[in-house]
Design a protein around this motif. Structure first.
Motif, PDB file in Angstrom:
ATOM      1  N   ASN A  50      73.876-117.260  62.206  1.00 45.21           N
ATOM      2  CA  ASN A  50      74.774-116.841  61.248  1.00 45.21           C
ATOM      3  C   ASN A  50      74.403-116.812  59.781  1.00 45.21           C
ATOM      4  O   ASN A  50      74.588-116.331  58.954  1.00 45.21           O
ATOM      5  CB  ASN A  50      76.041-117.807  61.339  1.00 45.21           C
ATOM      6  CG  ASN A  50      76.704-117.401  62.414  1.00 45.21           C
ATOM      7  OD1 ASN A  50      76.898-116.210  63.018  1.00 45.21           O
ATOM      8  ND2 ASN A  50      77.914-118.139  63.091  1.00 45.21           N
ATOM      9  N   TRP A  81      72.236-113.937  59.024  1.00 43.54           N
ATOM     10  CA  TRP A  81      73.156-112.683  59.003  1.00 43.54           C
ATOM     11  C   TRP A  81      73.949-112.908  57.692  1.00 43.54           C
ATOM     12  O   TRP A  81      73.998-111.763  57.096  1.00 43.54           O
ATOM     13  CB  TRP A  81      74.435-113.091  60.040  1.00 43.54           C
ATOM     14  CG  TRP A  81      75.370-111.993  60.043  1.00 43.54           C
ATOM     15  CD1 TRP A  81      75.278-110.547  60.740  1.00 43.54           C
ATOM     16  CD2 TRP A  81      76.549-111.803  59.260  1.00 43.54           C
ATOM     17  NE1 TRP A  81      76.495-109.856  60.386  1.00 43.54           N
ATOM     18  CE2 TRP A  81      77.172-110.611  59.316  1.00 43.54           C
ATOM     19  CE3 TRP A  81      77.232-112.513  58.162  1.00 43.54           C
ATOM     20  CZ2 TRP A  81      78.376-110.146  58.960  1.00 43.54           C
ATOM     21  CZ3 TRP A  81      78.405-112.350  57.752  1.00 43.54           C
ATOM     22  CH2 TRP A  81      78.912-110.981  58.011  1.00 43.54           C
ATOM     23  N   LYS A 125      79.375-104.590  55.842  1.00 44.58           N
ATOM     24  CA  LYS A 125      79.946-105.827  56.997  1.00 44.58           C
ATOM     25  C   LYS A 125      80.038-105.231  58.251  1.00 44.58           C
ATOM     26  O   LYS A 125      79.634-106.061  59.338  1.00 44.58           O
ATOM     27  CB  LYS A 125      81.056-106.445  56.308  1.00 44.58           C
ATOM     28  CG  LYS A 125      81.457-107.692  57.201  1.00 44.58           C
ATOM     29  CD  LYS A 125      82.608-108.272  56.244  1.00 44.58           C
ATOM     30  CE  LYS A 125      83.068-109.427  57.108  1.00 44.58           C
ATOM     31  NZ  LYS A 125      84.188-110.342  56.549  1.00 44.58           N
ATOM     32  N   ARG A 126      80.775-104.081  58.489  1.00 41.03           N
ATOM     33  CA  ARG A 126      80.791-103.659  60.087  1.00 41.03           C
ATOM     34  C   ARG A 126      79.492-103.448  60.493  1.00 41.03           C
ATOM     35  O   ARG A 126      79.337-103.674  61.604  1.00 41.03           O
ATOM     36  CB  ARG A 126      81.619-102.331  59.728  1.00 41.03           C
ATOM     37  CG  ARG A 126      82.008-101.849  61.180  1.00 41.03           C
ATOM     38  CD  ARG A 126      83.001-100.461  60.825  1.00 41.03           C
ATOM     39  NE  ARG A 126      82.699 -99.899  61.911  1.00 41.03           N
ATOM     40  CZ  ARG A 126      82.811 -98.483  62.024  1.00 41.03           C
ATOM     41  NH1 ARG A 126      83.027 -97.896  60.982  1.00 41.03           N
ATOM     42  NH2 ARG A 126      82.722 -97.841  63.437  1.00 41.03           N
ATOM     43  N   TYR A 157      76.604-104.844  59.862  1.00 40.07           N
ATOM     44  CA  TYR A 157      76.253-106.391  60.449  1.00 40.07           C
ATOM     45  C   TYR A 157      76.917-106.967  61.552  1.00 40.07           C
ATOM     46  O   TYR A 157      76.207-107.577  62.434  1.00 40.07           O
ATOM     47  CB  TYR A 157      76.104-107.254  59.426  1.00 40.07           C
ATOM     48  CG  TYR A 157      74.871-107.013  58.299  1.00 40.07           C
ATOM     49  CD1 TYR A 157      73.596-107.083  58.701  1.00 40.07           C
ATOM     50  CD2 TYR A 157      75.093-106.664  57.202  1.00 40.07           C
ATOM     51  CE1 TYR A 157      72.391-106.827  58.018  1.00 40.07           C
ATOM     52  CE2 TYR A 157      73.993-106.264  56.166  1.00 40.07           C
ATOM     53  CZ  TYR A 157      72.841-106.472  56.726  1.00 40.07           C
ATOM     54  OH  TYR A 157      71.609-106.056  55.906  1.00 40.07           O
ATOM     55  N   ILE A 158      78.182-106.636  61.807  1.00 40.32           N
ATOM     56  CA  ILE A 158      78.890-107.406  62.901  1.00 40.32           C
ATOM     57  C   ILE A 158      78.599-106.415  64.017  1.00 40.32           C
ATOM     58  O   ILE A 158      78.451-106.962  65.352  1.00 40.32           O
ATOM     59  CB  ILE A 158      80.352-107.076  62.667  1.00 40.32           C
ATOM     60  CG1 ILE A 158      80.880-108.065  61.667  1.00 40.32           C
ATOM     61  CG2 ILE A 158      81.200-107.173  63.694  1.00 40.32           C
ATOM     62  CD1 ILE A 158      82.347-107.824  61.017  1.00 40.32           C
ATOM     63  N   GLU A 159      78.216-105.192  64.031  1.00 38.91           N
ATOM     64  CA  GLU A 159      77.589-104.423  65.250  1.00 38.91           C
ATOM     65  C   GLU A 159      76.326-104.797  65.601  1.00 38.91           C
ATOM     66  O   GLU A 159      75.929-104.737  66.851  1.00 38.91           O
ATOM     67  CB  GLU A 159      77.571-102.944  64.809  1.00 38.91           C
ATOM     68  CG  GLU A 159      79.048-102.153  64.669  1.00 38.91           C
ATOM     69  CD  GLU A 159      79.762-102.052  65.990  1.00 38.91           C
ATOM     70  OE1 GLU A 159      79.174-101.959  66.953  1.00 38.91           O
ATOM     71  OE2 GLU A 159      80.906-102.229  65.679  1.00 38.91           O
ATOM     72  N   ARG A 165      76.823-107.934  67.901  1.00 35.90           N
ATOM     73  CA  ARG A 165      77.092-107.768  69.310  1.00 35.90           C
ATOM     74  C   ARG A 165      76.088-107.410  70.258  1.00 35.90           C
ATOM     75  O   ARG A 165      75.142-107.161  70.459  1.00 35.90           O
ATOM     76  CB  ARG A 165      78.267-106.645  69.449  1.00 35.90           C
ATOM     77  CG  ARG A 165      79.564-106.985  68.908  1.00 35.90           C
ATOM     78  CD  ARG A 165      80.354-105.883  69.178  1.00 35.90           C
ATOM     79  NE  ARG A 165      81.547-106.143  68.312  1.00 35.90           N
ATOM     80  CZ  ARG A 165      82.586-105.387  68.173  1.00 35.90           C
ATOM     81  NH1 ARG A 165      82.462-104.316  68.812  1.00 35.90           N
ATOM     82  NH2 ARG A 165      83.480-105.527  67.165  1.00 35.90           N
TER      83      ARG A 165
END
Length: 72
Positions: free
Chosen positions: A25, A28, A64-65, A67-69, A72
């Motif tokens: 994190n 990230w 942000k989206r 980096y969230i992808e 996963r």
């Protein structure tokens, strides 16, 4: 002038190594922060002002989206 650049380079390399070693994190969050700073500099170069605030929010949400992808 040279001393300032040298010291800032040393500090930035130290931060880069620390975030790379810790990973997860922290890495990230660091990448997200660098992306937001890059987006700010991009807007500053093209002199994009507050009139496009919605575009700024849209791009920040999609960064942000992205980096969230990756997580996963």
């Amino acid at each position: 002038m040279f001393i300032t650049r040298l010291l800032s380079g040393i500090v930035l390399v130290t931060i880069l190594l620390a975030t790379g070693i810790l990973g997860g994190n922290i890495l990230w969050g660091f990448c997200f922060l660098i992306s937001i700073i890059g987006l700010y500099e991009f807007y500053k170069v093209f002199k994009i002002k507050n009139g496009t605030k919605d575009l700024c929010i849209f791009l920040i949400v999609h960064i942000k989206r992205f980096y969230i992808e990756i997580i996963r």
